[in-house]
Design an enzyme around this catalytic site. Structure first.
Site, mmCIF file in Angstrom:
data_model
loop_
_atom_site.group_PDB
_atom_site.id
_atom_site.type_symbol
_atom_site.label_atom_id
_atom_site.label_comp_id
_atom_site.label_asym_id
_atom_site.label_seq_id
_atom_site.Cartn_x
_atom_site.Cartn_y
_atom_site.Cartn_z
ATOM 1 N N THR A 60 -5.828 2.244 -5.077
ATOM 2 C CA THR A 60 -5.656 0.530 -4.420
ATOM 3 C C THR A 60 -6.050 0.147 -6.145
ATOM 4 O O THR A 60 -5.836 -0.761 -6.363
ATOM 5 C CB THR A 60 -6.643 0.437 -3.254
ATOM 6 O OG1 THR A 60 -5.126 0.986 -2.716
ATOM 7 C CG2 THR A 60 -6.163 -0.984 -3.468
ATOM 8 N N GLU A 106 0.801 -0.878 -0.072
ATOM 9 C CA GLU A 106 -0.176 0.302 0.446
ATOM 10 C C GLU A 106 0.614 1.180 0.142
ATOM 11 O O GLU A 106 2.067 1.484 1.072
ATOM 12 C CB GLU A 106 -0.964 0.130 1.011
ATOM 13 C CG GLU A 106 -2.021 1.352 1.744
ATOM 14 C CD GLU A 106 -2.318 1.674 0.585
ATOM 15 O OE1 GLU A 106 -3.377 0.281 -0.332
ATOM 16 O OE2 GLU A 106 -2.748 2.579 -0.631
ATOM 17 N N HIS A 127 -0.778 3.072 5.259
ATOM 18 C CA HIS A 127 -2.113 4.157 4.254
ATOM 19 C C HIS A 127 -2.283 5.520 4.990
ATOM 20 O O HIS A 127 -1.894 5.243 6.473
ATOM 21 C CB HIS A 127 -3.057 2.786 3.860
ATOM 22 C CG HIS A 127 -4.147 3.786 3.177
ATOM 23 N ND1 HIS A 127 -4.658 5.005 3.362
ATOM 24 C CD2 HIS A 127 -4.828 3.885 1.960
ATOM 25 C CE1 HIS A 127 -5.753 5.434 2.193
ATOM 26 N NE2 HIS A 127 -5.758 4.592 1.517
ATOM 27 N N HIS A 168 0.872 2.601 -5.720
ATOM 28 C CA HIS A 168 0.759 4.196 -6.320
ATOM 29 C C HIS A 168 1.606 5.085 -4.661
ATOM 30 O O HIS A 168 2.063 4.683 -3.617
ATOM 31 C CB HIS A 168 -0.873 4.617 -5.578
ATOM 32 C CG HIS A 168 -2.034 4.411 -4.947
ATOM 33 N ND1 HIS A 168 -1.485 5.005 -3.632
ATOM 34 C CD2 HIS A 168 -2.671 4.101 -4.593
ATOM 35 C CE1 HIS A 168 -2.136 4.436 -2.500
ATOM 36 N NE2 HIS A 168 -2.810 3.814 -3.036
HETATM 37 C C1 GP9 Z 1 -9.389 -0.229 1.296
HETATM 38 C C2 GP9 Z 1 -7.598 1.047 0.580
HETATM 39 C C3 GP9 Z 1 -6.740 1.801 0.164
HETATM 40 O O1 GP9 Z 1 -9.334 -1.554 1.251
HETATM 41 O O2 GP9 Z 1 -7.160 -1.002 -0.131
HETATM 42 O O3 GP9 Z 1 -6.918 2.332 -0.845
HETATM 43 P P1 GP9 Z 1 -7.117 3.672 -1.634
HETATM 44 O O4 GP9 Z 1 -7.910 5.092 -0.698
HETATM 45 O O5 GP9 Z 1 -5.452 3.108 -1.262
HETATM 46 O O6 GP9 Z 1 -6.839 3.414 -2.704
HETATM 47 MN MN MN Z 2 -3.834 2.284 -2.862
#
Ligand code: GP9
Ligand code: MN
Length: 438
Positions: free
Chosen positions: A82, A38, A199, A261
């Site tokens: 994501t 992530e 995240h 990303h």
């Molecule tokens: C949420 C996670 C985050 O389940 O995959 O998604 P993002 O905010 O990075 O798109």
């Molecule tokens: Mn993500």
């Protein structure tokens, strides 16, 4: 319509890159383990803060002789973040121009995605592991339409609030608790692990912090915290590898690791710049484009690795993996090409229309009127020669066409008109992810 579809097929066929015979099928029948890091950017690799590596385990893997590592690999996500990264890796088509394809089209579209391709060609079982609620990004529906057998979402893991932070389960607990499900999967399997702790806002309780790693003390708490959660993710991954080796799965698996990303963004880059050896006063849109680099590594005990500078992006992953597994990608509508092929197309198209080639970086590249930078030096090119102008125009046109064709394909659900030889459409009602696993 069928004629729109045919134009798209002839475009992707023209770009198709045949497999490299040195690599085709060398991972045949192996389990595939995809690890989605992530918000993980490439600049973290090798970076030291206060004299210590932020991600020592990933750094060692990056240099490992059994890892193919890419130093010029870019994320290509748009607003679907994501979910866009997932969509590109599963289908080798782009996310849509506005919002998330998963959310707006994922319940109804026909997909020709990795789980179904692998099942039909080589009998793979497939599963996703993720510690957030299953409805986020519409995953419950999308995964069924992609043909995933199992989706282990938040419900399958510890419900203790101490085991979660931010969007869901903490990565160390996530990997540890996934093991009992992974062990029971029919082999060969295609299993994807989507991590979560790294995240924004990069929250980590002090109890989960490694006291031997001291993070930066910049004025920007987001940056300081980013290094802490990246370090935590790195430790979680190390623990998971230890398990894979102990269980014997390691030798039977090909492990694919990628960053989805950006974690930090424009507001943070001037504060970050000195930490990564850049001059904040000399920061251009070229530098911002460079920040779209994310890790991409393929690791397997029988693979002869190395750090490669081949230019590639998320759109290129699926054909690369299919070829390593000995499956032809030629009949599928895919916008990327096998990174290991001698005919791999070294062009990366960002979702906003920017285009990167080994020679040029086109910003505002939707038209040939944007800024053009020299890819190697980062210098803004003015007064292009006629030859340069022609090359830039061609790149801009290719970028525009790829995105437009991918958008057409997805927005009009054109794959419902096309069933390649050996493929059969997913029957999503075959799958039910609520407590279906013994
Ligand atoms: C949420 C996670 C985050 O389940 O995959 O998604 P993002 O905010 O990075 O798109
Ligand atoms: Mn993500």
């Amino acid at each position: 319509s069928i004629s729109e579809l045919n134009k798209i097929i002839s475009f992707t066929r023209k770009n198709y890159a045949p497999a490299n015979s040195k690599y085709f099928g060398i991972e045949k029948n192996k389990n595939v383990i995809i690890i989605h890091l992530e918000s993980f950017q490439q600049f973290l690799i090798g970076l030291k803060i206060n004299g210590k590596e932020v991600t020592p385990f990933l750094n060692s893997l990056y240099k490992d002789k059994h890892t193919l590592s890419y130093s010029n690999f870019y994320h290509q996500v748009g607003l679907g973040r994501t979910s866009d990264a997932e969509n590109m890796l599963e289908t080798s088509t782009y996310g849509i121009s506005d919002g998330s394809l998963f959310t707006s089209l994922g319940s109804t579209n026909t997909f020709q995605a990795a789980p179904q391709i692998l099942r039909l060609n080589e009998g793979y079982t497939s599963a996703v592991f993720h510690g957030n609620v299953g409805s986020f990004w519409n995953r419950n529906d999308v995964y069924k339409n992609m043909g995933y057998n199992y989706f282990f979402d938040k419900d399958y893991f510890s419900q203790d609030s101490n085991d979660s932070s931010g969007y869901g389960l903490k990565d160390k607990i996530f990997f540890a608790e996934s093991v009992k499900y992974l062990e029971k999967l029919q082999q060969p399997f295609y299993a994807k692990f989507i991590t979560l702790t790294n995240h924004t806002p990069f929250e980590l309780s002090s109890a989960d912090q490694d006291s031997s790693f001291k993070t930066s003390s910049t004025s920007d708490a987001t940056i300081n915290n980013y290094f802490l959660t990246a370090h935590y993710l790195d430790q979680a991954l190390k623990e998971f590898f230890t398990y894979l080796k102990k269980s014997g799965l390691y030798d039977k698996s090909m492990i694919v690791i990628y960053g989805d990303h950006y974690g930090l963004s424009n507001e943070e880059y001037s504060t970050l710049a000195p930490l990564i050896g850049k001059d904040p006063n000399n920061w251009s849109s070229y530098n911002t484009a460079q920040m779209q680099k994310v890790p991409f590594m393929i690791h397997a005990s029988n693979l002869k690795g190395g750090i490669k500078s081949t230019l590639a992006g998320e759109i290129d992953v699926l054909p690369t993996l299919l070829h390593l597994l000995g499956i032809s990608s030629k009949q599928y509508v895919q916008f990327g090409t096998d990174i290991l092929s001698s005919e791999h197309k070294q062009v990366v198209v960002f979702r906003n229309g920017n285009v990167i080639s080994p020679k040029y970086v086109l910003i505002g590249g939707k038209t040939s009127k944007g800024n053009v930078y020299d890819a190697a030096s980062g210098k803004l090119l003015t007064n292009l020669t006629a030859k340069q102008k022609a090359a830039v125009k061609k790149l801009a046109a290719y970028g525009k066409k790829s995105l437009a064709y991918s958008d057409d394909l997805n927005n009009k659900n054109l794959l419902r008109y096309y069933t390649p030889k050996g493929f059969s459409p997913v029957i999503s009602s075959d799958y039910n992810y609520s407590n279906n696993y013994q």
